[in-house]
Design an enzyme around this catalytic site. Sequence first.
Site, PDB file in Angstrom:
ATOM      1  N   GLU A 262      26.744  42.358  39.180  1.00  0.00           N
ATOM      2  CA  GLU A 262      26.120  41.024  39.408  1.00  0.00           C
ATOM      3  C   GLU A 262      24.672  41.154  39.870  1.00  0.00           C
ATOM      4  OE1 GLU A 262      29.203  41.929  40.466  1.00  0.00           O
ATOM      5  OE2 GLU A 262      30.105  40.883  38.782  1.00  0.00           O
TER       6      GLU A 262
ATOM      7  N   ASP B  39      31.345  47.301  35.855  1.00  0.00           N
ATOM      8  CA  ASP B  39      31.791  46.403  36.924  1.00  0.00           C
ATOM      9  C   ASP B  39      30.697  46.306  37.992  1.00  0.00           C
ATOM     10  OD1 ASP B  39      33.499  44.839  38.431  1.00  0.00           O
ATOM     11  OD2 ASP B  39      34.468  46.556  39.395  1.00  0.00           O
TER      12      ASP B  39
ATOM     13  N   ASP C 249      38.011  39.222  39.564  1.00  0.00           N
ATOM     14  CA  ASP C 249      39.128  39.395  40.506  1.00  0.00           C
ATOM     15  C   ASP C 249      39.889  38.098  40.754  1.00  0.00           C
ATOM     16  OD1 ASP C 249      38.238  41.945  40.524  1.00  0.00           O
ATOM     17  OD2 ASP C 249      37.307  41.849  42.502  1.00  0.00           O
TER      18      ASP C 249
HETATM   19  C1  GLC Z   1      36.216  45.171  41.475  1.00  0.00           C
HETATM   20  C2  GLC Z   1      36.694  44.876  40.055  1.00  0.00           C
HETATM   21  C3  GLC Z   1      38.112  45.325  39.894  1.00  0.00           C
HETATM   22  C4  GLC Z   1      38.206  46.806  40.226  1.00  0.00           C
HETATM   23  C5  GLC Z   1      37.671  47.089  41.618  1.00  0.00           C
HETATM   24  C6  GLC Z   1      37.595  48.581  41.928  1.00  0.00           C
HETATM   25  O1  GLC Z   1      36.911  44.425  42.391  1.00  0.00           O
HETATM   26  O2  GLC Z   1      36.555  43.528  39.741  1.00  0.00           O
HETATM   27  O3  GLC Z   1      38.582  45.083  38.607  1.00  0.00           O
HETATM   28  O4  GLC Z   1      39.536  47.231  40.143  1.00  0.00           O
HETATM   29  O5  GLC Z   1      36.365  46.557  41.747  1.00  0.00           O
HETATM   30  O6  GLC Z   1      36.770  49.220  41.036  1.00  0.00           O
END
Ligand code: GLC
Length: 789
Positions: free
Chosen positions: A408, A405, A479
């Site tokens: 980017e 995650d 998200d």
């Molecule tokens: C980001 C991710 C989400 C995750 C959060 C905490 O917002 O997109 O899926 O739960 O980070 O790690």
Amino acid sequence: MWGKRTGYEKEGRRVKLGFESGEGWIEVVNPRVVHVFAPLHTPEPKSRAVEQPNPAFEDCEYRVSERDGQLEIATDELVVRVYDHFYVDIHDAAGTPICLDYRGGRDPFLRRGNVSIAEGEGHEAMRTSGHHKIEVLKAMEGGEKFYGLGDKTGPLNKRGYEYEMWNTDDPSPHVESHKALYKSIPFFITLKERAAYGLFFDNPFKTFFDLGKENSAYYYFGADDGNLDYYFIYGPEVKDVVTRYTALTGRTPLPQLWTLGAHQSRWSYAPESRVLEVAEKFREHDLPLDAIHLDIDYMDGYRVFTWDNERFPDPAELTARLRDMGIKIVTIIDPGVKKDKGYRIYDEGLEKGYYATDKDGVTYVNSVWPGDSVYPDFSDEPVRSWWADHQKIMLDAGVAGIWNDMNEPASFTGPLPDDVQFKNDGRPADHREIHNVYGHLMSQATFDGIREASGKRPFVITRAAYAGTQKYSTVWTGDNQSFWEHLRLSIPQLMNLGLSGFAFSGCDVGGFSHDCTPELLVRWVQVGAFSPLFRNHTAIGTRDQEPWAYDEETLDAYRKAMKLRYRLLPYLYDLMREAENTGIAPLRPLVLEYPHDEQVHEIDDQFLFGSRILVAPIVEQGKRHRAVYLPEGKWYDDRTGELLEGGRTILAEAPLDVCPIYVQAGTLLPAYPDRKYVGERKIDELLLYVYPGSGEYTHFEDDGESFAYRDGDYNEYRFSQAETEQGLALRLEKRHAGYADGYTMIRVAVHGVEAASVTLDGQPVEFETADGNTELLVPAEGGEILLNA
Ligand code: GLC
């Protein structure tokens, strides 16, 4: 910019082109794919998407000739004409124009008035995209539709919209004004009356796409840096374009079977007792489940590759207990490494110079979950293999997959400056060039590390991606919010991701931010049941989003949708196998299968699951019926069993627990009996649902986790059917027998035919009939089955 043509030279598959002010080349990749390149940034292409050696590059004959000042390069399928000013026109072999450069300059529509007055109130001022260093304008005829571009917002058909490729973590509600989201897939398909073709602009810098928005006479793509580097990919069908594009950029490898099961997640599943409680509740409520995802809460102070000793004292024991329940653990790993002296990962990376730096060579620091953090330089091979090696830490604790995650890469204290430095495998580059491929390279490292450490097919899920990331990772759409609007958006998003090569994708079922209503959750699960990746995930602080968190009606409807998904797992697995072979995703827009039916070109609230199951979900609150367009052919209504004539719109009823589904006549559909999780018990008996008509189907069976199938350890079955005067003729054939642990029997369930007698290879066999249907059990070796009504 280029001036007149000055000459050309044939060099292998390339035709080098000289112009008064610059040079370029056209490369014949294969008879239907050509590569247009000009070395504006590097002398040779340095693609992260198109790896070499590459199966798309074929040795093929082509002819070059010059006449009337134009240069003609002809393959057996295409005629490419190059003119002064580097104009390129592409025709098919018969000379019909397919894709022509636009000869005029950009001519955007006028924006009237002084917008600063509106900005005063907080409105976003609309501005016309400025000129870019590289701009390729293609002529529009008028009827074009555009598809692809990865995860972008807006409708399925992108005509009339503009987008940017710049991986963006923007938690505000994803709406049509977002020009970019998490992924940069600079590839789109143009569908015209005569033919479809794809354009892949393989430039990792920020790129710009305007698909006939500023002027309906042309569409364009551009960039302010990098090379002129694009591929023209001829169809003529949409499917051909996807298949050729994925030959070039790679295909989603067959995943482990369990990864197609249900995944449950929530940001805040901690401590371990809470994780166990969730697992038990799934079992208690008779809900199938294969994986729980652990979000950042499991880590020690958000330090990657660590565990919080208090909340997760014995991870190996936890994963073992869950494994006994048939549940695997997937853990999140972000790229940001906490800047913390004494933290082994940080120290090691620092000592080895593995982090991105500022322009003076000082390690670059920004802030993410752990506070001050540094960014591993995934653009450099030693860093990728270092990161790959670390996957073992998680796998040794029993973790079955990794969720990447914030890659980017995301940052909390302003964007990474343009001049952040990366080593880029020996050709130093700055952030402008690496940003869009950062998540791609992180996924590659993760994939390689898991494969090395486990020997199994890696399960990686990533938020950021570039063209080609599908080789390494599944993706989710980031998200979203618990809004009906986002349920609706997820359908064109997943369809366009599929057309962009991402066969294995999903979104946060139920929505990530905000509180999900019970009705929205049910309708979302009904879509999720057919998404290649199924994960219910929500943010910290939102209301509980597990299926039992609401009421009995919600729970029952949720269970019903999940059980259907589990029954169809062998079908979904076959679709993933098809994706590995052809690049065609399981979740498909109707236009992929029916490109010649104009009625379907813009349908973005219905989709096909494979080629023969049509899903028409409810995506509006309170709705209990909807219009459904059935393409040509005959379709069985899954709810009523009725056979419906296609080529028309019907009204479908959809009580809360029903998602309208239609199965095409002629479908042979493999299914499994109910299981709580993949591997709960061995499947001895494959179910084969037969929807009478004529059709064929290939079914694949293997161990569901290893690479042994690549050495022939799999079974392949070929099923076919045809209607006869007496009833129905079925042929079941085991074409390849390489997996010894396969089914022993196949239970054939024929819909809508009540047989009076049935033979298998000419011998009468036992069968049962009920409610106008026929069922019989045959050995997995199969044979010729005749049903006489
Ligand atoms: C980001 C991710 C989400 C995750 C959060 C905490 O917002 O997109 O899926 O739960 O980070 O790690």
